[in-house]
Design a protein around this motif. Sequence first.
Motif, PDB file in Angstrom:
ATOM      1  N   GLU A   1      45.390  35.370  33.164  1.00 50.07           N
ATOM      2  CA  GLU A   1      44.062  34.755  33.096  1.00 50.07           C
ATOM      3  C   GLU A   1      42.971  35.647  33.681  1.00 50.07           C
ATOM      4  O   GLU A   1      41.788  35.318  33.627  1.00 50.07           O
ATOM      5  CB  GLU A   1      44.049  33.398  33.813  1.00 50.07           C
ATOM      6  CG  GLU A   1      44.327  33.463  35.312  1.00 50.07           C
ATOM      7  CD  GLU A   1      45.792  33.403  35.652  1.00 50.07           C
ATOM      8  OE1 GLU A   1      46.108  33.099  36.824  1.00 50.07           O
ATOM      9  OE2 GLU A   1      46.629  33.677  34.762  1.00 50.07           O
ATOM     10  N   GLY A   2      43.363  36.790  34.256  1.00 48.82           N
ATOM     11  CA  GLY A   2      42.393  37.713  34.835  1.00 48.82           C
ATOM     12  C   GLY A   2      41.919  37.273  36.213  1.00 48.82           C
ATOM     13  O   GLY A   2      42.225  36.172  36.672  1.00 48.82           O
ATOM     14  N   VAL A   3      41.162  38.140  36.869  1.00 52.55           N
ATOM     15  CA  VAL A   3      40.614  37.865  38.195  1.00 52.55           C
ATOM     16  C   VAL A   3      39.182  38.375  38.244  1.00 52.55           C
ATOM     17  O   VAL A   3      38.910  39.524  37.876  1.00 52.55           O
ATOM     18  CB  VAL A   3      41.440  38.561  39.303  1.00 52.55           C
ATOM     19  CG1 VAL A   3      40.738  38.451  40.647  1.00 52.55           C
ATOM     20  CG2 VAL A   3      42.828  37.957  39.391  1.00 52.55           C
ATOM     21  N   GLU A   4      38.278  37.524  38.684  1.00 54.09           N
ATOM     22  CA  GLU A   4      36.878  37.921  38.836  1.00 54.09           C
ATOM     23  C   GLU A   4      36.530  37.931  40.321  1.00 54.09           C
ATOM     24  O   GLU A   4      36.685  36.922  41.009  1.00 54.09           O
ATOM     25  CB  GLU A   4      35.953  36.959  38.091  1.00 54.09           C
ATOM     26  CG  GLU A   4      34.482  37.345  38.189  1.00 54.09           C
ATOM     27  CD  GLU A   4      33.570  36.406  37.415  1.00 54.09           C
ATOM     28  OE1 GLU A   4      32.341  36.530  37.579  1.00 54.09           O
ATOM     29  OE2 GLU A   4      34.091  35.555  36.671  1.00 54.09           O
ATOM     30  N   LEU A   5      36.087  39.087  40.808  1.00 51.90           N
ATOM     31  CA  LEU A   5      35.715  39.232  42.213  1.00 51.90           C
ATOM     32  C   LEU A   5      34.251  39.637  42.329  1.00 51.90           C
ATOM     33  O   LEU A   5      33.783  40.499  41.584  1.00 51.90           O
ATOM     34  CB  LEU A   5      36.586  40.291  42.896  1.00 51.90           C
ATOM     35  CG  LEU A   5      38.092  40.045  42.926  1.00 51.90           C
ATOM     36  CD1 LEU A   5      38.790  41.244  43.566  1.00 51.90           C
ATOM     37  CD2 LEU A   5      38.414  38.766  43.698  1.00 51.90           C
ATOM     38  N   ARG A   6      33.560  39.035  43.270  1.00 49.42           N
ATOM     39  CA  ARG A   6      32.187  39.427  43.547  1.00 49.42           C
ATOM     40  C   ARG A   6      32.153  40.191  44.866  1.00 49.42           C
ATOM     41  O   ARG A   6      32.813  39.796  45.820  1.00 49.42           O
ATOM     42  CB  ARG A   6      31.287  38.186  43.647  1.00 49.42           C
ATOM     43  CG  ARG A   6      31.155  37.415  42.340  1.00 49.42           C
ATOM     44  CD  ARG A   6      30.227  36.227  42.499  1.00 49.42           C
ATOM     45  NE  ARG A   6      30.074  35.489  41.241  1.00 49.42           N
ATOM     46  CZ  ARG A   6      29.328  34.391  41.105  1.00 49.42           C
ATOM     47  NH1 ARG A   6      28.694  33.903  42.167  1.00 49.42           N
ATOM     48  NH2 ARG A   6      29.237  33.797  39.938  1.00 49.42           N
ATOM     49  N   PRO A   7      31.384  41.280  44.931  1.00 48.94           N
ATOM     50  CA  PRO A   7      31.279  42.017  46.191  1.00 48.94           C
ATOM     51  C   PRO A   7      30.796  41.101  47.311  1.00 48.94           C
ATOM     52  O   PRO A   7      29.871  40.304  47.118  1.00 48.94           O
ATOM     53  CB  PRO A   7      30.251  43.111  45.884  1.00 48.94           C
ATOM     54  CG  PRO A   7      30.282  43.277  44.405  1.00 48.94           C
ATOM     55  CD  PRO A   7      30.571  41.909  43.853  1.00 48.94           C
TER      56      PRO A   7
ATOM     57  N   MET B   1      34.786  42.758  51.610  1.00 52.47           N
ATOM     58  CA  MET B   1      35.588  43.071  50.419  1.00 52.47           C
ATOM     59  C   MET B   1      34.634  43.185  49.237  1.00 52.47           C
ATOM     60  O   MET B   1      34.131  42.174  48.735  1.00 52.47           O
ATOM     61  CB  MET B   1      36.644  41.998  50.160  1.00 52.47           C
ATOM     62  CG  MET B   1      37.478  42.230  48.891  1.00 52.47           C
ATOM     63  SD  MET B   1      37.946  43.947  48.540  1.00 52.47           S
ATOM     64  CE  MET B   1      38.986  44.345  49.933  1.00 52.47           C
ATOM     65  N   ALA B   2      34.378  44.428  48.854  1.00 51.95           N
ATOM     66  CA  ALA B   2      33.430  44.677  47.767  1.00 51.95           C
ATOM     67  C   ALA B   2      34.064  45.433  46.609  1.00 51.95           C
ATOM     68  O   ALA B   2      33.362  45.923  45.726  1.00 51.95           O
ATOM     69  CB  ALA B   2      32.218  45.455  48.301  1.00 51.95           C
ATOM     70  N   ARG B   3      35.396  45.540  46.587  1.00 47.74           N
ATOM     71  CA  ARG B   3      36.089  46.276  45.529  1.00 47.74           C
ATOM     72  C   ARG B   3      36.292  45.419  44.281  1.00 47.74           C
ATOM     73  O   ARG B   3      36.426  44.195  44.362  1.00 47.74           O
ATOM     74  CB  ARG B   3      37.451  46.750  46.021  1.00 47.74           C
ATOM     75  CG  ARG B   3      37.396  47.709  47.193  1.00 47.74           C
ATOM     76  CD  ARG B   3      36.786  49.048  46.789  1.00 47.74           C
ATOM     77  NE  ARG B   3      36.872  49.990  47.892  1.00 47.74           N
ATOM     78  CZ  ARG B   3      37.888  50.827  48.089  1.00 47.74           C
ATOM     79  NH1 ARG B   3      38.899  50.846  47.247  1.00 47.74           N
ATOM     80  NH2 ARG B   3      37.880  51.639  49.114  1.00 47.74           N
ATOM     81  N   ALA B   4      36.388  46.087  43.147  1.00 51.65           N
ATOM     82  CA  ALA B   4      36.715  45.412  41.896  1.00 51.65           C
ATOM     83  C   ALA B   4      38.210  45.096  41.867  1.00 51.65           C
ATOM     84  O   ALA B   4      39.018  45.758  42.530  1.00 51.65           O
ATOM     85  CB  ALA B   4      36.338  46.292  40.708  1.00 51.65           C
ATOM     86  N   ALA B   5      38.578  44.094  41.085  1.00 53.97           N
ATOM     87  CA  ALA B   5      39.974  43.681  40.996  1.00 53.97           C
ATOM     88  C   ALA B   5      40.870  44.838  40.543  1.00 53.97           C
ATOM     89  O   ALA B   5      41.973  45.028  41.061  1.00 53.97           O
ATOM     90  CB  ALA B   5      40.112  42.493  40.043  1.00 53.97           C
TER      91      ALA B   5
END
Length: 271
Positions: free
Chosen positions: A25-31, A7-11
């Motif tokens: 509160e937003g979501v932060e995802l790392r590839p 899972m490498a997609r942005a939120a």
Amino acid sequence: MCGRYVMARAAGDLVALGGGLLPAEGVELRPNWNVAPTADVPILLEREDAGVVRRELHVARWGLVPAWAKELSVGSRAFNARSETVTSKPTFRSAVRARRCAVPVEGYYEWKAPEAGSKGPDGKAAVKQPFYVHPAGGGDGEGPVIWFAGLYEWWKDAEAEARGDDPWVLSTTILTMPSPADEEPGVLGELADLHDRLPVPLSPTAMDSWLSPDKLGSADEAAALVDETTGQAYDVARGWVLRPVGREVGNVRNNGPELIAPPAEVQDALV
């Protein structure tokens, strides 16, 4: 089963693909090209607030921790939930009636066992070969993703609460079902040959039904929804592609886009 995935997609990309919103509160995802159990992963769920249903993307710990669990480590053994027992097993039966989600993946890894007595190119006994399973036209950071049927739970960490930290842990699991029969044509037969379990994918229509925040009134109602969901899974899986990848995916320390590239030596060996 599903034990490693990509899972490498942005939120924002996932929200656009899944038709949801980001929470306040937003979501932060790392590839992550080698997602393993206990990692933080995105999930899509629906919540009802004042009669309005909202579809939101959140981050959860992979490995379901039921509310009654005494410790977080319970989740490390519950990263998959079998469709045949999900409505009766104590770990999952409450979540399947009220807390269902979709887990987006670009593709997942599965290891194929060699035929008995087969030899590798070096003349030695053949070893398991990892494959990357992904949707046609996707799997490489663009195009469609797979939405797996999942469950989620909230667990309260008493030790974190005592320290004055946020005690709430959101966790998730992925539903699995029996693989197709060996005699199925095309990719279904390949999936049957790859593993005896299949993570359950969702079509857009099935995802709408699965994500409904309505609490089901009984185990029978939950079983009916599970049956409906598994009943459409093979049709979705017909749009997948399998390709061999390097054995480096077996080590969670390895993490990068090179993991999903098919090694030339593997391709040559399989021709």
